[in-house]
Design an enzyme around this catalytic site. Sequence first.
Site, short mmCIF file in Angstrom:
data_model
loop_
_atom_site.label_atom_id
_atom_site.label_comp_id
_atom_site.label_asym_id
_atom_site.label_seq_id
_atom_site.Cartn_x
_atom_site.Cartn_y
_atom_site.Cartn_z
N HIS B 115 7.81 6.25 -7.40
CA HIS B 115 7.15 5.25 -6.52
C HIS B 115 6.24 5.96 -5.52
O HIS B 115 5.06 5.61 -5.37
CB HIS B 115 8.23 4.46 -5.79
CG HIS B 115 7.72 3.49 -4.77
ND1 HIS B 115 7.65 2.14 -5.00
CD2 HIS B 115 7.26 3.67 -3.50
CE1 HIS B 115 7.15 1.51 -3.92
NE2 HIS B 115 6.90 2.44 -2.99
N GLU B 116 6.76 6.98 -4.85
CA GLU B 116 5.97 7.65 -3.82
C GLU B 116 4.80 8.41 -4.43
O GLU B 116 3.71 8.46 -3.85
CB GLU B 116 6.87 8.59 -3.00
CG GLU B 116 7.99 7.88 -2.26
CD GLU B 116 7.51 6.73 -1.35
OE1 GLU B 116 8.23 5.72 -1.25
OE2 GLU B 116 6.41 6.85 -0.79
N HIS B 119 2.05 6.14 -4.73
CA HIS B 119 1.24 6.03 -3.48
C HIS B 119 0.31 7.23 -3.36
O HIS B 119 -0.87 7.07 -3.04
CB HIS B 119 2.17 6.01 -2.27
CG HIS B 119 2.88 4.73 -2.05
ND1 HIS B 119 2.26 3.50 -2.20
CD2 HIS B 119 4.16 4.45 -1.71
CE1 HIS B 119 3.12 2.52 -1.94
NE2 HIS B 119 4.29 3.07 -1.64
#
Lengths: 79, 406
Positions: B115-116, B119
């Site tokens: 997920h990160e 980003h």
Amino acid sequence: EDQRLTEETLEGYLLQYGYLQKPLEGADDFRLEDITEALRAFQEASELPVSGQMDDDTRARMKQPRCGLEDPFNQKTLK
Amino acid sequence: YLLLGRWRKKHLTYRILNLPSTLSPSRAQAALRQAFKYWSSVAPLTFREVKAGWADIRLSFHGRQSPYCSNTFDGPGKVLAHADIPELGSVHFDKDEFWTEGTYQGVNLRIIAAHEVGHALGLGHSRYTQALMAPVYAGYQPYFRLHPDDVAGIQALYGKKSPETEDEEEEISTMSPVTTKPSPMPNPCNSELDAMMLGPRGKTYAFKGDYVWTVTDSGPGPLFRVSALWEGLPGNLDAAVYSPRTGWTHFFKGNKVWRYVGFKMSPGFPMKLNRVEPNLDAALYWPVNKKVFLFKGSGYWQWDELASTDFSRYPKPIKALFTGVPDQPSAAMSWQDGQVYFSKGKDYWRLNQQLRVAKGYPRNITHWMHCRPQTADTNSFTGDTTPPTTDTILDTTPSTVDSFLD
């Protein structure tokens, strides 16, 4: 006290994750309608019943572990 | 999906600056590395880990106070991690979380890292609560895969992955999947293998049905269609063997044999098998005499790849050479530890240099796969589980056939 604490936690969450935005000028307090609109955006994005009111499901959702970045789900703040 | 920014280049480096205390270092590193592979397998991105110096993306763990980050964390729960958008590259995890892998307990490091990294590559939060890029952690998913919204988002930023964009240096697991309706996928942790081999670059491959996966000390890797790695190769193989002596990888199925150098099929293959029986059970390369052994039923053939072999005295009884090995093995290989391994059903046997089955064997193959569901990490190699990610890739049709082993 408990009620106040809940309100602060709610505003804190909505502010931290981009559902509420501090007005650039004027008083720090949020208008009730802004908070309600922000809460509706959160409930909609979380696929919860959209009431604009704090309920148990919304509270439970806000307690779930998550990413620290803001959510782009409140069109007004996103703009 | 929301796009927040983009890197102007597609070959990025990353560096893991420190690790959490709740996972073994190898486990944590494997989880973080896998996090990048989800993205590089669907977009023309490559990620190379650097151990020192500058890196485009830097992953680190910090707690409530950090001299390097103005966003402090808040202890267990609540905020798990955060990341900067391109081209800044910082990815931070809350070191006070119970980071885990392969279990429903705690917070799955691999999924949060993916997920990160999303980003860090420029994706914002997704509206789909089941997407990887959803803001709230949806919990551990044994068969985690990217959500179509995640794939659409990253491809909006960097385009789709196509064969031309492949880079030889890339890790195999970043090969390009195209999502079709997957045929039933085997569960690496309890499937009878069709074949196994110690392949090029010391990677261990396990084959079952249409799929192949690597076996590492942190468990099975992602599943790929066989034909996605070895173009033109069908599934449901009989045997597979890689020979460091010739650099050839041979695959056997029915009365045909395929030869590859690396992942490229050699001209003229597949060919017809005509001097050994069709439908082999297993094959292995034995580094001690540098020969390839082919197994079927209770017999074996020894084959010298670089000389014409006289097969008239073959097959010979397996038991005459491999003591304690069952007839009709389903797979066999020599491994990096100098031992020879045979598998049959859910069992596997280990043989020493004298080709004698070691004490305590057979064992359950889930042990060899480093699968042990539902437990927190133990030391690497005694087994823990990284359930496979599931990518599905287009299949291709077999080509013409000639004769072989002449």
